[in-house]
Design a protein around this motif. Structure first.
Motif, PDB file in Angstrom:
ATOM      1  N   MET A  19      12.807 -28.313   0.230  1.00 38.67           N
ATOM      2  CA  MET A  19      11.764 -27.369   0.549  1.00 38.67           C
ATOM      3  C   MET A  19      11.422 -26.548  -0.708  1.00 38.67           C
ATOM      4  SD  MET A  19      11.924 -24.983   3.716  1.00 38.67           S
ATOM      5  CE  MET A  19      10.919 -23.711   4.103  1.00 38.67           C
ATOM      6  N   ILE A  20      10.162 -26.525  -1.039  1.00 37.80           N
ATOM      7  CA  ILE A  20       9.708 -25.840  -2.242  1.00 37.80           C
ATOM      8  C   ILE A  20       9.090 -24.499  -1.857  1.00 37.80           C
ATOM      9  CG2 ILE A  20       8.111 -25.958  -4.175  1.00 37.80           C
ATOM     10  CD1 ILE A  20       8.321 -28.989  -3.990  1.00 37.80           C
ATOM     11  N   LYS A  21       9.551 -23.438  -2.530  1.00 38.90           N
ATOM     12  CA  LYS A  21       8.999 -22.101  -2.283  1.00 38.90           C
ATOM     13  C   LYS A  21       7.798 -21.883  -3.193  1.00 38.90           C
ATOM     14  CE  LYS A  21      12.055 -18.744  -0.708  1.00 38.90           C
ATOM     15  NZ  LYS A  21      12.876 -17.586  -1.013  1.00 38.90           N
ATOM     16  N   GLU A  22       6.749 -21.359  -2.607  1.00 43.70           N
ATOM     17  CA  GLU A  22       5.566 -21.036  -3.398  1.00 43.70           C
ATOM     18  C   GLU A  22       5.476 -19.522  -3.543  1.00 43.70           C
ATOM     19  OE1 GLU A  22       1.972 -22.883  -2.162  1.00 43.70           O
ATOM     20  OE2 GLU A  22       2.997 -24.733  -1.620  1.00 43.70           O
ATOM     21  N   PRO A  23       5.030 -19.042  -4.700  1.00 39.66           N
ATOM     22  CA  PRO A  23       4.909 -17.591  -4.881  1.00 39.66           C
ATOM     23  C   PRO A  23       3.817 -17.013  -3.982  1.00 39.66           C
ATOM     24  CG  PRO A  23       3.968 -18.754  -6.756  1.00 39.66           C
ATOM     25  CD  PRO A  23       4.610 -19.784  -5.861  1.00 39.66           C
ATOM     26  N   LYS A  24       3.979 -15.735  -3.701  1.00 41.73           N
ATOM     27  CA  LYS A  24       2.966 -15.050  -2.898  1.00 41.73           C
ATOM     28  C   LYS A  24       1.641 -15.055  -3.653  1.00 41.73           C
ATOM     29  CE  LYS A  24       5.673 -11.512  -0.522  1.00 41.73           C
ATOM     30  NZ  LYS A  24       5.867 -10.061  -0.398  1.00 41.73           N
ATOM     31  N   PRO A  25       0.565 -15.112  -2.924  1.00 38.84           N
ATOM     32  CA  PRO A  25      -0.732 -14.997  -3.602  1.00 38.84           C
ATOM     33  C   PRO A  25      -0.866 -13.621  -4.257  1.00 38.84           C
ATOM     34  CG  PRO A  25      -1.009 -15.761  -1.342  1.00 38.84           C
ATOM     35  CD  PRO A  25       0.431 -15.407  -1.521  1.00 38.84           C
ATOM     36  N   ALA A  26      -1.620 -13.556  -5.326  1.00 35.24           N
ATOM     37  CA  ALA A  26      -1.752 -12.322  -6.108  1.00 35.24           C
ATOM     38  C   ALA A  26      -2.313 -11.182  -5.273  1.00 35.24           C
ATOM     39  CB  ALA A  26      -2.639 -12.573  -7.322  1.00 35.24           C
ATOM     40  N   TYR A  27      -3.280 -11.468  -4.407  1.00 35.72           N
ATOM     41  CA  TYR A  27      -3.885 -10.391  -3.619  1.00 35.72           C
ATOM     42  C   TYR A  27      -2.873  -9.750  -2.676  1.00 35.72           C
ATOM     43  CZ  TYR A  27      -4.313 -13.340   0.559  1.00 35.72           C
ATOM     44  OH  TYR A  27      -4.054 -14.115   1.656  1.00 35.72           O
ATOM     45  N   LYS A  28      -1.910 -10.511  -2.173  1.00 34.08           N
ATOM     46  CA  LYS A  28      -0.890  -9.936  -1.293  1.00 34.08           C
ATOM     47  C   LYS A  28       0.034  -8.999  -2.066  1.00 34.08           C
ATOM     48  CE  LYS A  28      -0.582 -13.263   2.465  1.00 34.08           C
ATOM     49  NZ  LYS A  28       0.297 -14.156   3.212  1.00 34.08           N
ATOM     50  N   ARG A  29       0.364  -9.363  -3.286  1.00 35.59           N
ATOM     51  CA  ARG A  29       1.198  -8.488  -4.110  1.00 35.59           C
ATOM     52  C   ARG A  29       0.460  -7.186  -4.415  1.00 35.59           C
ATOM     53  NH1 ARG A  29       2.751 -11.973  -9.059  1.00 35.59           N
ATOM     54  NH2 ARG A  29       0.767 -12.861  -8.479  1.00 35.59           N
ATOM     55  N   TYR A  30      -0.813  -7.282  -4.764  1.00 35.60           N
ATOM     56  CA  TYR A  30      -1.590  -6.083  -5.092  1.00 35.60           C
ATOM     57  C   TYR A  30      -1.794  -5.197  -3.867  1.00 35.60           C
ATOM     58  CZ  TYR A  30      -2.468  -8.142  -9.625  1.00 35.60           C
ATOM     59  OH  TYR A  30      -2.303  -8.674 -10.870  1.00 35.60           O
TER      60      TYR A  30
END
Length: 85
Positions: free
Chosen positions: A1-12
């Motif tokens: 299972m590969i983890k993908e980073p959170k989208p930038a807008y969610k972090r902001y």
């Protein structure tokens, strides 16, 4: 299972929400501190009366509306007797 980073807008969005919450908490703390000082120190009320009259007027009017305090009249009487105004 590969983890993908959170989208930038969610972090902001998360950082913005935290910053807004922190700014609001600081604002409430400062407001409470000023109110407490106004409520307990006649000398501080005199300083605010001379320099930031709108703050003291708001304090007096709120006290008169909520609890029918006569703080304004009492303060003015004491300050006139002491020759401070």
């Amino acid at each position: 299972m590969i983890k993908e980073p959170k989208p930038a807008y969610k972090r902001y969005l998360g950082l913005t929400a935290k910053a807004i919450f922190l700014a609001e908490a600081v604002g409430v703390a400062i407001s409470y501190g000023v109110w407490y000082k106004l409520n307990t120190s006649r000398d501080f009320r005199l300083y605010m009366y001379k320099n930031y009259n709108w703050v003291v007027e708001g304090y007096y009017s709120l006290g008169e509306k909520l609890a029918e305090h006569k703080t304004r009249e009492h303060d003015l009487k004491v300050w006139t007797q002491e020759g401070k105004i």
